[in-house]
Structures are given as structure tokens and as C-alpha cells.
Design a protein around this motif. Sequence first.
Motif, PDB file in Angstrom:
ATOM      1  N   THR A  64      -7.051  -0.783  -3.362  1.00  9.52           N
ATOM      2  CA  THR A  64      -7.971   0.356  -3.315  1.00  9.52           C
ATOM      3  C   THR A  64      -7.524   1.446  -4.273  1.00  9.52           C
ATOM      4  OG1 THR A  64      -8.661  -0.107  -1.060  1.00  9.52           O
ATOM      5  CG2 THR A  64      -8.926   2.160  -1.817  1.00  9.52           C
ATOM      6  N   GLU A  71     -11.280   0.485   3.396  1.00 11.35           N
ATOM      7  CA  GLU A  71     -10.315   1.306   4.119  1.00 11.35           C
ATOM      8  C   GLU A  71     -10.962   2.035   5.295  1.00 11.35           C
ATOM      9  OE1 GLU A  71      -7.261   0.952   3.372  1.00 11.35           O
ATOM     10  OE2 GLU A  71      -7.245   0.359   1.285  1.00 11.35           O
ATOM     11  N   LYS A  72     -10.125   2.504   6.211  1.00  8.89           N
ATOM     12  CA  LYS A  72     -10.617   3.225   7.387  1.00  8.89           C
ATOM     13  C   LYS A  72     -10.967   4.681   7.040  1.00  8.89           C
ATOM     14  CE  LYS A  72      -9.282   4.640  12.020  1.00  8.89           C
ATOM     15  NZ  LYS A  72      -8.240   4.626  13.046  1.00  8.89           N
ATOM     16  N   HIS A  73     -10.168   5.310   6.194  1.00  5.67           N
ATOM     17  CA  HIS A  73     -10.360   6.719   5.852  1.00  5.67           C
ATOM     18  C   HIS A  73     -10.765   6.863   4.394  1.00  5.67           C
ATOM     19  CE1 HIS A  73      -8.650   8.006   9.650  1.00  5.67           C
ATOM     20  NE2 HIS A  73      -7.666   7.144   9.456  1.00  5.67           N
ATOM     21  N   TYR A 106     -13.328   6.045   2.629  1.00  7.38           N
ATOM     22  CA  TYR A 106     -13.694   4.751   2.070  1.00  7.38           C
ATOM     23  C   TYR A 106     -14.850   4.813   1.081  1.00  7.38           C
ATOM     24  CZ  TYR A 106     -17.013   5.062   5.953  1.00  7.38           C
ATOM     25  OH  TYR A 106     -17.955   5.495   6.839  1.00  7.38           O
ATOM     26  N   GLY A 112       0.791  -1.214   0.000  1.00  6.53           N
ATOM     27  CA  GLY A 112       0.000   0.000   0.000  1.00  6.53           C
ATOM     28  C   GLY A 112       0.824   1.264   0.000  1.00  6.53           C
ATOM     29  N   TRP A 120      -3.659   3.621   2.279  1.00 10.94           N
ATOM     30  CA  TRP A 120      -4.572   2.849   1.448  1.00 10.94           C
ATOM     31  C   TRP A 120      -3.799   1.680   0.855  1.00 10.94           C
ATOM     32  CZ3 TRP A 120      -7.618   6.489  -2.388  1.00 10.94           C
ATOM     33  CH2 TRP A 120      -8.777   6.962  -1.775  1.00 10.94           C
ATOM     34  N   THR A 121      -4.476   0.569   0.653  1.00  9.33           N
ATOM     35  CA  THR A 121      -3.850  -0.561  -0.026  1.00  9.33           C
ATOM     36  C   THR A 121      -3.736  -0.253  -1.521  1.00  9.33           C
ATOM     37  OG1 THR A 121      -5.949  -1.655  -0.462  1.00  9.33           O
ATOM     38  CG2 THR A 121      -4.840  -2.215   1.622  1.00  9.33           C
ATOM     39  N   SER A 123     -14.715   1.183  -0.455  1.00  4.63           N
ATOM     40  CA  SER A 123     -13.594   0.292  -0.187  1.00  4.63           C
ATOM     41  C   SER A 123     -13.661  -0.132   1.277  1.00  4.63           C
ATOM     42  CB  SER A 123     -12.264   0.996  -0.475  1.00  4.63           C
ATOM     43  OG  SER A 123     -11.987   1.964   0.516  1.00  4.63           O
TER      44      SER A 123
END
Length: 138
Positions: free
Chosen positions: A53, A82-84, A86, A28, A49-50, A80
Motif C-alpha cells: 500500500t 487497509e482498515k484505515h 483506505y 509493513g 499499512w502494508t 487499498s
Amino acid sequence: MAVLQDMREPGTWVEFIFISRIPGEDEGCRLQFKFCKAGQLVYDLEFGWTNITIRNYIKVTSHFPVEPLHSMPSKGLFMSFEKHLYQLDWEETGSEGCYRLRFLGSDQDFTLAVHEESVRSFGMAFSKEWEHAPSTVL
């Protein structure tokens, strides 16, 4: 940096800057996201982010608005795990090719009025920034 300007409010925009990236399918990147409204910085976030994503985000923005997937309407939504930041959603407004675009996350909710071509340009700039981000090796 990849910047997307609001077409109705001067000085209102979002910006993504790649801080670092770890190449690889399951790796990421570290990014910085800024939102400015009327020339004032409203939000500044550094997050990860990965690469999965990021690749999907590039597809959604550089081919905006995406066509329905497997005959299923996208309903103007990208999400996605993701935490942020998303979620990215959009709604076509009165003018042809104009959209209300929202960047959403657990603590984020930022809206821009944009034209579809500007989103595509943003997606291409985002892709180039990713390609040229400083590599970090584990």
C-alpha cells in the motif's frame, strides 16, 4: 514527516509520520496520521499499512494526478485493502492544477484544497520518510 497544507485555509493540513517499518515485500509499517483544521488538531491516528500500500500511495501522490491505467480512467480515486485511510480521491476544481483532495477511511473523511505540485512534493517527502523510518526486525 510528510505534510500537505491546504492552499485556501491557513493552519489546515495533514501529516504522516513513520513510527517504524519492517522491510520486505510482504511486511509493513506503523504510521501516525494527523489532521489539523484552522490550527486545531482534529484527528490523530496511529495505524499500520502494508509496504504494498505504501509503495502504491507513493506512486499516486508523487505522480499526481495519475494517468489512466490501461486506458481506464482513474476517476480521481486510489483505494487499498487497509482498515484505515483506505481511500484517497480527488476532483479538479475551477483553477488549473487545483484539486479537492479527500483522505477517507472507515472513521476518516478529511478534505484539503491543494495544487497538484504540492501533492507531488508531499508524495516525494512521504517516500523519503518511508526510506528513513526506523527499522523493526521480527
